[in-house]
Write a protein that holds these residues in place. Structure first.
Motif, mmCIF file in Angstrom:
data_model
loop_
_atom_site.group_PDB
_atom_site.id
_atom_site.type_symbol
_atom_site.label_atom_id
_atom_site.label_comp_id
_atom_site.label_asym_id
_atom_site.label_seq_id
_atom_site.Cartn_x
_atom_site.Cartn_y
_atom_site.Cartn_z
ATOM 1 N N LEU A 86 9.517 31.104 34.339
ATOM 2 C CA LEU A 86 10.838 30.812 33.803
ATOM 3 C C LEU A 86 11.847 30.658 34.935
ATOM 4 C CD1 LEU A 86 10.767 33.462 30.962
ATOM 5 C CD2 LEU A 86 10.922 31.003 30.588
ATOM 6 N N TYR A 87 12.906 29.897 34.682
ATOM 7 C CA TYR A 87 13.982 29.788 35.664
ATOM 8 C C TYR A 87 14.736 31.117 35.701
ATOM 9 C CZ TYR A 87 13.150 24.764 35.703
ATOM 10 O OH TYR A 87 12.573 23.529 35.840
ATOM 11 N N ILE A 88 15.151 31.502 36.908
ATOM 12 C CA ILE A 88 15.769 32.810 37.109
ATOM 13 C C ILE A 88 17.198 32.654 37.630
ATOM 14 C CG2 ILE A 88 14.804 32.991 39.447
ATOM 15 C CD1 ILE A 88 15.416 35.940 37.036
ATOM 16 N N ASN A 89 18.099 33.468 37.097
ATOM 17 C CA ASN A 89 19.492 33.525 37.543
ATOM 18 C C ASN A 89 19.943 34.981 37.546
ATOM 19 O OD1 ASN A 89 20.115 30.496 37.418
ATOM 20 N ND2 ASN A 89 19.384 30.913 35.345
ATOM 21 N N GLY A 90 21.132 35.222 38.041
ATOM 22 C CA GLY A 90 21.666 36.580 38.061
ATOM 23 C C GLY A 90 23.120 36.608 37.639
ATOM 24 N N TYR A 91 23.606 37.815 37.309
ATOM 25 C CA TYR A 91 25.035 37.958 37.031
ATOM 26 C C TYR A 91 25.547 39.276 37.584
ATOM 27 C CZ TYR A 91 24.345 41.182 33.014
ATOM 28 O OH TYR A 91 24.020 42.240 32.211
ATOM 29 N N HIS A 92 26.830 39.288 37.875
ATOM 30 C CA HIS A 92 27.526 40.468 38.389
ATOM 31 C C HIS A 92 28.622 40.832 37.397
ATOM 32 C CE1 HIS A 92 29.771 43.080 41.187
ATOM 33 N NE2 HIS A 92 30.860 42.435 40.786
ATOM 34 N N PHE A 93 28.668 42.097 36.980
ATOM 35 C CA PHE A 93 29.725 42.541 36.083
ATOM 36 C C PHE A 93 30.962 42.861 36.909
ATOM 37 C CE2 PHE A 93 32.217 45.310 33.401
ATOM 38 C CZ PHE A 93 32.083 44.720 32.136
ATOM 39 N N ALA A 94 32.023 42.068 36.716
ATOM 40 C CA ALA A 94 33.213 42.153 37.560
ATOM 41 C C ALA A 94 34.107 43.325 37.187
ATOM 42 C CB ALA A 94 34.004 40.858 37.458
ATOM 43 N N ARG A 95 34.569 44.013 38.198
ATOM 44 C CA ARG A 95 35.564 45.074 38.028
ATOM 45 C C ARG A 95 36.818 44.784 38.852
ATOM 46 N NH1 ARG A 95 34.784 48.194 33.600
ATOM 47 N NH2 ARG A 95 32.609 48.832 33.401
ATOM 48 N N TYR A 96 36.845 43.662 39.535
ATOM 49 C CA TYR A 96 37.950 43.373 40.455
ATOM 50 C C TYR A 96 39.253 43.102 39.709
ATOM 51 C CZ TYR A 96 35.974 38.631 39.612
ATOM 52 O OH TYR A 96 35.454 37.493 39.048
ATOM 53 N N ALA A 97 40.339 43.525 40.350
ATOM 54 C CA ALA A 97 41.682 43.291 39.820
ATOM 55 C C ALA A 97 42.533 42.491 40.804
ATOM 56 C CB ALA A 97 42.375 44.616 39.508
ATOM 57 N N THR A 98 42.045 42.365 42.050
ATOM 58 C CA THR A 98 42.769 41.621 43.078
ATOM 59 C C THR A 98 41.825 40.660 43.772
ATOM 60 O OG1 THR A 98 42.283 43.179 44.874
ATOM 61 C CG2 THR A 98 44.221 43.657 43.494
ATOM 62 N N LYS A 99 42.398 39.725 44.513
ATOM 63 C CA LYS A 99 41.598 38.754 45.260
ATOM 64 C C LYS A 99 40.742 39.458 46.310
ATOM 65 C CE LYS A 99 42.015 34.574 48.089
ATOM 66 N NZ LYS A 99 42.967 33.573 48.654
ATOM 67 N N THR A 100 41.308 40.428 46.976
ATOM 68 C CA THR A 100 40.563 41.176 48.003
ATOM 69 C C THR A 100 39.357 41.883 47.383
ATOM 70 O OG1 THR A 100 42.548 41.514 49.334
ATOM 71 C CG2 THR A 100 40.704 43.021 49.715
ATOM 72 N N GLN A 101 39.580 42.504 46.218
ATOM 73 C CA GLN A 101 38.477 43.172 45.532
ATOM 74 C C GLN A 101 37.431 42.165 45.053
ATOM 75 O OE1 GLN A 101 40.643 45.229 42.468
ATOM 76 N NE2 GLN A 101 41.084 47.016 43.752
ATOM 77 N N ALA A 102 37.862 41.002 44.623
ATOM 78 C CA ALA A 102 36.931 39.972 44.162
ATOM 79 C C ALA A 102 36.015 39.523 45.292
ATOM 80 C CB ALA A 102 37.704 38.779 43.606
ATOM 81 N N ILE A 103 36.579 39.328 46.463
ATOM 82 C CA ILE A 103 35.771 38.915 47.628
ATOM 83 C C ILE A 103 34.804 40.025 48.015
ATOM 84 C CG2 ILE A 103 35.887 38.340 50.083
ATOM 85 C CD1 ILE A 103 38.578 36.933 49.459
ATOM 86 N N ALA A 104 35.277 41.271 47.975
ATOM 87 C CA ALA A 104 34.407 42.406 48.322
ATOM 88 C C ALA A 104 33.261 42.530 47.325
ATOM 89 C CB ALA A 104 35.229 43.694 48.361
ATOM 90 N N GLU A 105 33.542 42.354 46.033
ATOM 91 C CA GLU A 105 32.488 42.441 45.031
ATOM 92 C C GLU A 105 31.504 41.277 45.166
ATOM 93 O OE1 GLU A 105 33.440 43.282 40.977
ATOM 94 O OE2 GLU A 105 35.013 44.723 41.493
ATOM 95 N N ALA A 106 32.001 40.102 45.522
ATOM 96 C CA ALA A 106 31.115 38.954 45.725
ATOM 97 C C ALA A 106 30.177 39.202 46.906
ATOM 98 C CB ALA A 106 31.934 37.692 45.948
ATOM 99 N N ASP A 107 30.705 39.775 47.968
ATOM 100 C CA ASP A 107 29.859 40.110 49.125
ATOM 101 C C ASP A 107 28.780 41.112 48.729
ATOM 102 O OD1 ASP A 107 31.126 38.448 50.942
ATOM 103 O OD2 ASP A 107 32.550 39.988 51.594
ATOM 104 N N PHE A 108 29.193 42.111 47.953
ATOM 105 C CA PHE A 108 28.240 43.127 47.491
ATOM 106 C C PHE A 108 27.184 42.502 46.589
ATOM 107 C CE2 PHE A 108 27.288 46.329 44.107
ATOM 108 C CZ PHE A 108 26.519 47.187 44.882
ATOM 109 N N ALA A 109 27.617 41.660 45.657
ATOM 110 C CA ALA A 109 26.690 41.023 44.724
ATOM 111 C C ALA A 109 25.743 40.084 45.455
ATOM 112 C CB ALA A 109 27.464 40.261 43.652
#
Length: 381
Positions: A86-109
């Motif tokens: 099967l084709y495989i994908n992933g998802y990250h459950f976002a908790r970010y509230a700011t742009k800085t947090q969004a970038i940090a969570e993307a790096d982690f994910a």
């Protein structure tokens, strides 16, 4: 989702979708399933059954949440999905509230996905449905989501946004020809919700023959979640899929509101929603100790809901599974607690205590996406 196979001309994206999906507008299809630690360990045999019997083409697995949580089943899910063809994908459950947090969570994910074996070129979507996003402006959410997706692309993954239909283009922007949108109609047969988006999640309670529990299932409108490749996978028994679609969400609107003029004291935090559905927006979270006066109640979607009159309309609270009598939040009621241990999940705790995972999370004022920690006490009775 889709159009009847006939001699009518199809153009552009609709033509691509029709060729890819073998479209049949008579029933929502089970093109994609998403799984997480809440589903427990999923074997290759289970994924093979999903593919062969129900026509599942792709699986999207939870990778991470926030900036610290790594789904413990991601590695085995990725390996077993690929082994099943099967084709495989992933998802990250976002908790970010700011742009800085969004970038940090993307790096982690992104780093977590690579370590877990998610292949380059797969989709790594951001699942945006948290309290943090709800309390942001639309402009801020758009900026945060864009920052997350741009950062994810640096890891070689393709980005997308998952959210509910009530949030799309209200709480954040989800343009056409993008997005994976959740919306659960009473009867998804013959409907084509969110046809301009990549995917439509039409149920969260679908059943598979050899797998335990209910699953989130989606119909695909494009080839985005199958690596831009046409999939020829079809169910061996289309009627089985049609029957699932016919009955998937029927508890949502089949009941009637009844009088429930009561006053309750919350023993745990509970989300107050804009409608009697888990896909409705969360307007606030009522803390433990809050006194709630209700006027009506209803059983739908597997939950018992109560309605709270408010100065600007009504708020809705899920008080437990459909069989729940509200007793767990009444003042003076004693409870049995379970202390979370290292390695525990919603699934494992529910199994040990003979509970449904969703019911367990809900009676603790949480969702299945809420991270639990060792030492935390949960109400199990």
């Amino acid at each position: 989702m889709g159009k009847l196979k006939n001699k009518l001309a199809l153009t552009g994206a609709a033509s691509m979708a029709a060729l890819f999906l073998g479209i049949n507008a008579n029933a929502a299809r089970m093109d994609m399933v998403d799984v997480s630690n809440n589903n427990g360990y999923m074997s290759t045999a289970e994924y093979v059954s999903m593919r062969n019997e129900f026509g599942v083409k792709a699986v999207t697995v939870k990778i991470s949440e926030g900036s610290t949580y790594k789904d413990p089943y991601a590695v085995s899910n990725i390996a077993n999905v690929q082994a099943a063809g099967l084709y495989i994908n992933g998802y990250h459950f976002a908790r970010y509230a700011t742009k800085t947090q969004a970038i940090a969570e993307a790096d982690f994910a992104g780093k977590t996905a690579k370590a877990d074996g998610l292949p380059i070129g797969a989709v790594l979507a951001t699942d945006v449905e948290s309290q943090e996003a709800y309390h942001n402006s639309k402009a801020t959410n758009d900026e945060n989501n864009q920052a997350f997706m741009q950062e994810i692309a640096k890891f070689g993954y393709r980005a997308d946004i998952y959210t509910s239909g009530s949030w799309a283009n209200n709480v954040m922007t989800v343009n056409g020809k993008t997005g994976w949108i959740a919306g659960y109609p009473y009867n998804p047969v013959g409907k084509n919700w969110y046809s301009s988006n990549h995917a439509w999640q039409w149920s969260s309670t679908a059943k598979f023959r050899i797998s335990y529990g209910g699953f989130d299932v989606s119909q695909l409108n494009s080839t985005y979640y199958t690596a831009d490749q046409k999939s020829n996978v079809k169910p061996t028994d289309p009627n089985a899929v049609k029957n699932i679609a016919k009955n998937a969400n029927k508890t949502v609107n089949s009941a009637k509101w009844v009088s429930d003029s009561e006053t309750y004291t919350l023993k745990t935090p509970v989300n107050l929603r804009t409608g009697a559905s888990t896909s409705s927006s969360v307007s606030t979270t009522l803390p433990a100790g809050t006194t709630v006066k209700t006027d009506q109640a209803i059983i739908q979607g597997g939950y018992r809901w109560v309605r709270q009159p408010r100065f600007n309309g009504y708020g809705y609270l899920a008080t437990g599974p459909a069989s729940n009598s509200l007793s767990y939040i009444k003042t003076g009621v004693s409870h049995t607690y379970y202390t979370v241990k290292s390695g525990d999940s919603w699934w494992s705790i529910a199994q040990c205590n003979g509970l449904n995972m969703t019911a367990l999370a809900n009676q603790n004022g949480k969702t299945l996406y809420t991270t639990i920690y060792p030492g935390q006490r949960l109400v199990v009775c």
